[in-house]
Design an enzyme around this catalytic site. Structure first.
Site, PDB file in Angstrom:
ATOM      1  CB  CYS A 209      -1.552   4.215   9.372  1.00 30.74           C
ATOM      2  SG  CYS A 209      -2.906   4.823  10.403  1.00 30.74           S
TER       3      CYS A 209
ATOM      4  NE  ARG B  56      -3.800   0.415   2.141  1.00 36.23           N
ATOM      5  CZ  ARG B  56      -4.437   0.991   3.145  1.00 36.23           C
ATOM      6  NH1 ARG B  56      -4.403   0.449   4.357  1.00 36.23           N
ATOM      7  NH2 ARG B  56      -5.083   2.123   2.972  1.00 36.23           N
TER       8      ARG B  56
END
Length: 284
Positions: free
Chosen positions: A242, A185
Site C-alpha cells: 500500500c 494514487r
C-alpha cells in the site's frame, strides 16, 4: 466463554460483549489514528472507547524508527516489538481484540504485527467502534494507562510472511502484487504523501475499502474469496503493499476471512519503494 474461544480473525460486537459479560474479557486495544492528524486517535479515544480498552498509536507503537529510506511506517525490530507488546500488557495467555473507527485499516496493521510475533489469539472487531455502539455497546471516557506485563513478550515463530524491497524487485513478474491504495494514487494521478506518484511495476489495484460493506463490516467470506481468486494466483504467490504497509494488512486480513491464508506483506510499500530513485515506477 473463555478468551481462547473468541473467533478469529474477526469477532462480532455480540461475541465480544458476551465474552466481557462472562468475565472472560480479552485485552481490547483501540488503534484509531488519522494520517493527517497523528494525535486525533488519542483524542477520540479519550472522548469514548470500549470498556477497558487501551490505545495503541500507529507512529509510536505500531512502527519503528524512520530513516527516510525505509518508508513512513517501517516495522520495528522484533525485539522492540516484544518490548512494546509487554508495555501494552500483551501476554501469550491472553486474547487480544483490536478495533478502530476507520473500517479496520489500523486494527488490521496491529493484527498482522501480533501474528508476526507469533500471537494466535488475536481478532479484529468487525465494524469497529461504530458497530459496537450501533449494537447498544457502551463507551467509557478518559485516558487509560496500560497495565504492563512483567517481561517482554516471548516471541514465537511468525504466523505471517513478509518480503523486503530487494526480494520483491527480483520477484516482479513472478508474484501477484496487490496495491491497497485508492485508485487515483495507484494510477499516479495524485500523491499526497510520498516522494513519487505511481505504482510498483506489475502491481494490480485492490482498494482496501472494497473489502467492506455499506455498514463498514467485512463482506461475507464467499464474496471476498471470489474477489481475491479473480486475480488468478494462489495465496502463496500474492504479495500485498500500500502506501506504508498499513492498509495492505487490511487486504491480508480479508484474505484470511476468505479462507485464503498464506500471502505476504511488503512492509515498506510505496513509501519505501518510491524513496529510492533507482527503483522503477509505473503510472496509469
Amino acid at each position: 466463554m473463555t478468551t481462547a474461544s473468541l473467533p478469529t480473525p474477526l469477532v462480532s460486537p455480540e461475541q465480544l460483549s458476551a465474552a466481557i459479560a462472562a468475565g472472560a474479557a480479552p485485552l481490547v486495544i483501540d488503534c484509531s489514528f488519522d494520517l493527517a492528524d497523528p494525535d486525533a486517535g488519542e483524542r477520540a479515544f479519550a472522548q469514548g472507547h470500549l470498556p477497558g480498552a487501551i490505545h495503541a498509536h500507529l507512529d509510536r507503537d505500531l512502527a519503528g524508527a524512520k530513516t527516510g529510506r525505509n518508508g513512513r511506517h517501517p516495522l520495528p525490530t522484533r525485539a522492540d516489538w516484544a518490548a512494546t507488546l509487554a508495555r501494552l500488557g500483551v501476554t501469550p495467555a491472553r486474547a487480544v481484540v483490536l478495533y478502530d473507527a476507520q473500517g479496520g485499516m489500523y486494527a488490521a496493521r496491529a493484527w498482522w504485527m501480533l501474528s508476526w510475533a507469533g500471537h494466535r489469539a488475536v481478532s479484529v472487531l468487525d465494524g469497529g467502534v461504530g458497530a459496537w455502539t450501533a449494537g447498544g455497546g457502551a463507551l467509557e471516557t478518559g485516558a487509560v494507562a496500560p497495565a504492563a506485563a512483567a517481561a517482554p513478550y516471548p516471541l514465537g515463530d511468525s504466523l505471517v510472511a513478509a518480503i523486503d524491497a530487494d526480494a520483491l524487485q527480483k520477484s516482479l513478474g513472478r508474484v501477484t502484487l496487490l496495491d491497497a491504495r485508492a485508485g487515483e494514487r495507484y494510477r499516479g494521478e495524485t500523491e499526497p504523501l510520498d516522494k513519487r506518484a505511481g505504482h510498483i511495476p506489475g502491481a494490480r489495484s485492490r482498494f482496501f475499502k472494497d473489502n467492506l460493506d455499506a455498514q463498514g463490516r467485512f463482506r461475507p467470506a464467499a464474496e471476498l474469496r471470489a474477489a481475491f481468486t479473480a486475480f488468478g494466483a494462489a495465496p502463496a504467490q500474492v504479495v500485498h503493499q500500500c502506501g506504508s504497509g498499513v492498509t495492505a494488512c487490511h487486504n491480508l486480513l480479508a484474505m484470511e476471512v476468505a479462507g485464503l491464508p498464506g500471502s505476504a506483506l511488503y512492509p515498506g510499500s510505496w513509501s519505501e519503494w518510491s524513496a529510492d530513485p533507482a527503483r522503477p515506477v509505473a503510472v496509469g
